[in-house]
Every structure is written in structure tokens, then in C-alpha cells.
Design an enzyme around this catalytic site. Sequence first.
Site, PDB file in Angstrom:
ATOM      1  N   LYS A  29       0.849  -1.212   0.000  1.00 18.32           N
ATOM      2  CA  LYS A  29       0.000   0.000   0.000  1.00 18.32           C
ATOM      3  C   LYS A  29       0.873   1.246   0.000  1.00 18.32           C
ATOM      4  O   LYS A  29       0.471   2.309   0.460  1.00 18.32           O
ATOM      5  CB  LYS A  29      -0.944   0.001   1.218  1.00 18.32           C
ATOM      6  CG  LYS A  29      -1.975  -1.108   1.227  1.00 18.32           C
ATOM      7  CD  LYS A  29      -3.056  -0.889   0.163  1.00 18.32           C
ATOM      8  CE  LYS A  29      -4.054  -2.046   0.180  1.00 18.32           C
ATOM      9  NZ  LYS A  29      -4.998  -1.950  -0.971  1.00 18.32           N
ATOM     10  N   ARG A  30       2.085   1.094  -0.503  1.00 17.87           N
ATOM     11  CA  ARG A  30       3.033   2.218  -0.646  1.00 17.87           C
ATOM     12  C   ARG A  30       3.252   2.940   0.687  1.00 17.87           C
ATOM     13  O   ARG A  30       3.390   4.147   0.753  1.00 17.87           O
ATOM     14  CB  ARG A  30       2.565   3.208  -1.722  1.00 17.87           C
ATOM     15  CG  ARG A  30       2.224   2.562  -3.088  1.00 17.87           C
ATOM     16  CD  ARG A  30       3.316   1.606  -3.586  1.00 17.87           C
ATOM     17  NE  ARG A  30       3.031   1.088  -4.922  1.00 17.87           N
ATOM     18  CZ  ARG A  30       2.795  -0.216  -5.194  1.00 17.87           C
ATOM     19  NH1 ARG A  30       2.797  -1.134  -4.232  1.00 17.87           N
ATOM     20  NH2 ARG A  30       2.591  -0.609  -6.432  1.00 17.87           N
ATOM     21  N   GLU A 116       4.376  15.131   5.628  1.00 20.69           N
ATOM     22  CA  GLU A 116       4.151  15.630   7.002  1.00 20.69           C
ATOM     23  C   GLU A 116       5.029  14.860   7.983  1.00 20.69           C
ATOM     24  O   GLU A 116       5.644  15.436   8.888  1.00 20.69           O
ATOM     25  CB  GLU A 116       2.671  15.488   7.378  1.00 20.69           C
ATOM     26  CG  GLU A 116       1.769  16.384   6.535  1.00 20.69           C
ATOM     27  CD  GLU A 116       0.299  16.251   6.889  1.00 20.69           C
ATOM     28  OE1 GLU A 116      -0.217  15.110   6.844  1.00 20.69           O
ATOM     29  OE2 GLU A 116      -0.339  17.268   7.219  1.00 20.69           O
ATOM     30  N   GLU A 136      -3.518  16.867  -1.517  1.00 24.99           N
ATOM     31  CA  GLU A 136      -4.750  16.990  -0.718  1.00 24.99           C
ATOM     32  C   GLU A 136      -5.865  17.675  -1.495  1.00 24.99           C
ATOM     33  O   GLU A 136      -7.027  17.264  -1.425  1.00 24.99           O
ATOM     34  CB  GLU A 136      -4.465  17.768   0.587  1.00 24.99           C
ATOM     35  CG  GLU A 136      -3.843  16.943   1.703  1.00 24.99           C
ATOM     36  CD  GLU A 136      -2.345  16.702   1.533  1.00 24.99           C
ATOM     37  OE1 GLU A 136      -1.773  17.117   0.508  1.00 24.99           O
ATOM     38  OE2 GLU A 136      -1.753  16.081   2.438  1.00 24.99           O
ATOM     39  N   ARG A 139      -7.623  15.427  -3.708  1.00 25.42           N
ATOM     40  CA  ARG A 139      -8.465  14.441  -3.003  1.00 25.42           C
ATOM     41  C   ARG A 139      -9.644  15.091  -2.283  1.00 25.42           C
ATOM     42  O   ARG A 139     -10.422  14.412  -1.614  1.00 25.42           O
ATOM     43  CB  ARG A 139      -7.634  13.670  -1.959  1.00 25.42           C
ATOM     44  CG  ARG A 139      -6.356  13.053  -2.491  1.00 25.42           C
ATOM     45  CD  ARG A 139      -6.567  11.839  -3.384  1.00 25.42           C
ATOM     46  NE  ARG A 139      -5.294  11.409  -3.934  1.00 25.42           N
ATOM     47  CZ  ARG A 139      -5.018  11.325  -5.232  1.00 25.42           C
ATOM     48  NH1 ARG A 139      -5.942  11.565  -6.132  1.00 25.42           N
ATOM     49  NH2 ARG A 139      -3.817  10.956  -5.636  1.00 25.42           N
ATOM     50  N   GLY A 144      -3.671  17.312   7.387  1.00 27.49           N
ATOM     51  CA  GLY A 144      -4.274  17.001   8.687  1.00 27.49           C
ATOM     52  C   GLY A 144      -3.304  16.322   9.618  1.00 27.49           C
ATOM     53  O   GLY A 144      -3.672  15.868  10.704  1.00 27.49           O
TER      54      GLY A 144
HETATM   55  C1  1HE Z   1      -3.106   3.656  -1.174  1.00 28.40           C
HETATM   56  C2  1HE Z   1      -2.517   4.923  -1.029  1.00 28.40           C
HETATM   57  C3  1HE Z   1      -3.029   5.777  -0.032  1.00 28.40           C
HETATM   58  C4  1HE Z   1      -1.491   3.883  -2.618  1.00 28.40           C
HETATM   59  N1  1HE Z   1      -4.049   5.318   0.712  1.00 28.40           N
HETATM   60  N2  1HE Z   1      -4.109   3.253  -0.411  1.00 28.40           N
HETATM   61  N3  1HE Z   1      -2.002  10.344  -0.815  1.00 28.40           N
HETATM   62  C5  1HE Z   1      -2.177  10.346  -2.155  1.00 28.40           C
HETATM   63  O1  1HE Z   1      -3.079  10.960  -2.673  1.00 28.40           O
HETATM   64  C6  1HE Z   1      -1.219   9.511  -2.931  1.00 28.40           C
HETATM   65  C7  1HE Z   1      -1.944   8.330  -3.503  1.00 28.40           C
HETATM   66  N4  1HE Z   1      -1.036   7.349  -4.074  1.00 28.40           N
HETATM   67  C8  1HE Z   1      -0.455   7.515  -5.302  1.00 28.40           C
HETATM   68  O2  1HE Z   1      -0.515   8.550  -5.940  1.00 28.40           O
HETATM   69  C9  1HE Z   1       0.302   6.327  -5.824  1.00 28.40           C
HETATM   70  O3  1HE Z   1      -0.199   5.171  -5.166  1.00 28.40           O
HETATM   71  C10 1HE Z   1       1.834   6.394  -5.631  1.00 28.40           C
HETATM   72  C11 1HE Z   1       2.402   7.448  -6.578  1.00 28.40           C
HETATM   73  C12 1HE Z   1       2.217   6.697  -4.195  1.00 28.40           C
HETATM   74  C13 1HE Z   1       2.444   5.021  -5.989  1.00 28.40           C
HETATM   75  O4  1HE Z   1       2.002   4.621  -7.282  1.00 28.40           O
HETATM   76  P1  1HE Z   1       2.136   3.077  -7.702  1.00 28.40           P
HETATM   77  O5  1HE Z   1       1.729   2.992  -9.156  1.00 28.40           O
HETATM   78  O6  1HE Z   1       3.474   2.558  -7.307  1.00 28.40           O
HETATM   79  O7  1HE Z   1       1.094   2.270  -6.774  1.00 28.40           O
HETATM   80  P2  1HE Z   1      -0.515   2.164  -6.894  1.00 28.40           P
HETATM   81  O8  1HE Z   1      -0.878   1.107  -7.880  1.00 28.40           O
HETATM   82  O9  1HE Z   1      -1.131   3.504  -7.095  1.00 28.40           O
HETATM   83  O10 1HE Z   1      -0.902   1.691  -5.404  1.00 28.40           O
HETATM   84  C14 1HE Z   1      -0.647   0.378  -4.947  1.00 28.40           C
HETATM   85  C15 1HE Z   1      -1.715   0.072  -3.922  1.00 28.40           C
HETATM   86  O11 1HE Z   1      -1.557   0.976  -2.827  1.00 28.40           O
HETATM   87  C16 1HE Z   1      -3.121   0.292  -4.443  1.00 28.40           C
HETATM   88  O12 1HE Z   1      -3.972  -0.597  -3.769  1.00 28.40           O
HETATM   89  P3  1HE Z   1      -4.444  -1.985  -4.473  1.00 28.40           P
HETATM   90  O13 1HE Z   1      -5.355  -2.616  -3.448  1.00 28.40           O
HETATM   91  O14 1HE Z   1      -5.120  -1.584  -5.760  1.00 28.40           O
HETATM   92  O15 1HE Z   1      -3.177  -2.774  -4.714  1.00 28.40           O
HETATM   93  C17 1HE Z   1      -3.438   1.705  -3.973  1.00 28.40           C
HETATM   94  O16 1HE Z   1      -4.823   1.945  -3.858  1.00 28.40           O
HETATM   95  C18 1HE Z   1      -2.774   1.702  -2.625  1.00 28.40           C
HETATM   96  N5  1HE Z   1      -2.455   3.043  -2.171  1.00 28.40           N
HETATM   97  N6  1HE Z   1      -1.528   5.037  -1.949  1.00 28.40           N
HETATM   98  C19 1HE Z   1      -4.562   4.094   0.510  1.00 28.40           C
HETATM   99  N7  1HE Z   1      -2.529   6.984   0.194  1.00 28.40           N
HETATM  100  C20 1HE Z   1      -3.269  13.326   7.821  1.00 28.40           C
HETATM  101  S1  1HE Z   1      -3.778  14.182   6.500  1.00 28.40           S
HETATM  102  C21 1HE Z   1      -2.755  13.763   5.193  1.00 28.40           C
HETATM  103  C22 1HE Z   1      -3.518  13.831   3.911  1.00 28.40           C
HETATM  104  C23 1HE Z   1      -2.847  13.053   2.820  1.00 28.40           C
HETATM  105  O17 1HE Z   1      -1.899  12.349   3.029  1.00 28.40           O
HETATM  106  S2  1HE Z   1      -3.553  13.273   1.292  1.00 28.40           S
HETATM  107  C24 1HE Z   1      -2.525  12.427   0.218  1.00 28.40           C
HETATM  108  C25 1HE Z   1      -2.867  10.971   0.106  1.00 28.40           C
END
Ligand code: 1HE
Length: 262
Positions: A29-30, A116, A136, A139, A144
Site C-alpha cells: 500500500k506504498r 508531514e 490533498e 483528493r 491534517g
Molecule cells: C493507497 C494509497 C493511499 C497507494 N491510501 N491506499 N495520498 C495520495 O493521494 C497519494 C496516492 N497514491 C499515489 O498517488 C500512488 O499510489 C503512488 C504514486 C504513491 C504510488 O504509485 P504506484 O503505481 O506505485 O502504486 P498504486 O498502484 O497507485 O498503489 C498500490 C496500492 O496501494 C493500491 O492498492 P491496491 O489494493 O489496488 O493494490 C493503492 O490503492 C494503494 N495506495 N496510496 C490508501 N494513500 C493526515 S492528512 C494527510 C492527507 C494526505 O496524506 S492526502 C494524500 C494521500
Amino acid sequence: MSQKVSDDQLVTLEIDEAVATITLNRPQKRNALSLGLIDQLQSIFASLPASVKVAILTGAGDHFCAGLDLSELTESTSAEGIQASMVWYEAFRRIQFGRVPVIAVMHGAVVGGGLELASTLHIRIAEDDAYFALPEGQRGIFLGGSGSVRITKLIGFSRVTDMMLTGRVVSAEEGERIGLAHYVTPKGQGMALARELAERVASNAPLSNFAILNALPLIAEQPMSHGLFTESLMAAVTQGDPEAKERVNAFLQKRASKVAPV
Ligand code: 1HE
């Protein structure tokens, strides 16, 4: 030191003498930060033995950390969101103002809550494939996990505004230039640099490291007159310690190393 890692171990710990290596261990889940992972991270820091003088924090797999585990948001209420932030704040406070300086080794995505977390740590090394982003806005949420306080202190609120409004991705090199990272290394060499820096950090007087972690950020938030007073007290406490006396005498008696040019 090798170790067996079970599936529910979201964070792993290896100790090699004075250096603890702590790894976010949810690569499938990265390394997304669920509340369970934050809880394990906090427990690991709380249970570090006294022999550990410095920690290295990194992420398993291709990415340092994908931020908040977004699957926790699908059903949560606003009140639960506030509570979750409080849990992050407390965990991060204990890490930033703890006994042990922490060096981040970052690669791949360092985004959202992952940035963060990184901004809570004391020294940040970016391998050259690292990239920073605050998605953020995309999304539909907001920082947070203390980023609007900690990341803005590192790079200023204007750059954070740009990153959040536009979703701009910052490279490792630019990250170093603006203050998200202190060092950039080629891919795969971050841990070696971290170990070298860890040895230096661990060789400092413990009271100096305590002052750097705890007094410096407080002084930075105080008005000048208060800051200077706090500094004078901290300086006096460190100077009065027998270890400082020994280290100063060692230099004067030519038993200690000099500062050398790079
Ligand atoms: C996740 C998450 C996650 C991956 N929560 N499940 N963060 C984001 O908006 C970043 C979201 N993630 C991405 O943009 C990409 O996943 C990555 C660039 C980090 C990596 O890409 P990649 O191609 O290597 O992996 P993937 O295929 O996108 O993800 C692999 C799996 O991890 C997949 O799940 P699966 O069940 O389909 O295998 C994804 O759904 C899962 N995954 N990132 C949940 N973040 C306290 S407030 C803070 C607010 C924030 O942090 S907002 C930013 C959130």
C-alpha cells in the site's frame, strides 16, 4: 541484523549498537499511514532502549510513503477526522521532541502525510528518485497531520500554497534547494549516508542533542528577547555538564579533532 517480519508488523525495527533503523513496512500500500501504522510507529519510538542514540527512518519498497491511508476516509465523520489528526499530532510530537534524533532516508513518493511525517524528522536525505507532493486538494481534503504547521516552517506557506493548489510535484533536487531535504544522494546510497551521519550524531554529547531537538524549535517560535533568554539558560546547562568540560579540555589539550574544511 536479519529478522522475521510478520504480516501485521506495519513498522519494523532493527538495532545495530547505537543506531536503530525503523522501516515503514507496508509496501503493498506504498506505506500509506493507517492509524494502526501510526500507533506502531509511536510504540517503536517509545520502546527504544537507552543504548540507541539515533534512529534512521525509511520505507520498504519503491516509495517512502504515499501519505494518509485514504481508505480510512470513506466512512469517517468530521469528528473522527479531528480525532485522527490528534493521534498523528501526538505521535509526531513524541518523535520530534524525543530523546533520539531521527534521520529520514526518502525515495520514490514522499507525499501528503508522508511529507508531514518527513517534516517532523530532524535530518532528511532524499535519494534522487524521491519526489514531494501535496495532493490533498486533488483528493478534496486538507493537510491534517501537522503539515500546514511543519511543512510551512520548512519552505514557507507560499510554496505550500502553490504545491497544494496546483498539485505541483517537486523533485529531489528542488526539494533540497527549498529545504524539504538536507542532502540528495544517488539512488540506493541514502542509507550509507544516513549511517555516516548517524555516527556523527551519536558521538555528540547527549545533552547537546537534547538541546538541539527540544530547545531549538521552541526558541524559533519565541520573540527575540525570550529566545535569547531561553538560549542563555540552555547554553549554561550544557556548559555546566561534566561531559562538556571534558570535551572542551580535550580540544584545548589537542586530544580532540579540529573542524576541517570540506
Ligand atoms: C493507497 C494509497 C493511499 C497507494 N491510501 N491506499 N495520498 C495520495 O493521494 C497519494 C496516492 N497514491 C499515489 O498517488 C500512488 O499510489 C503512488 C504514486 C504513491 C504510488 O504509485 P504506484 O503505481 O506505485 O502504486 P498504486 O498502484 O497507485 O498503489 C498500490 C496500492 O496501494 C493500491 O492498492 P491496491 O489494493 O489496488 O493494490 C493503492 O490503492 C494503494 N495506495 N496510496 C490508501 N494513500 C493526515 S492528512 C494527510 C492527507 C494526505 O496524506 S492526502 C494524500 C494521500
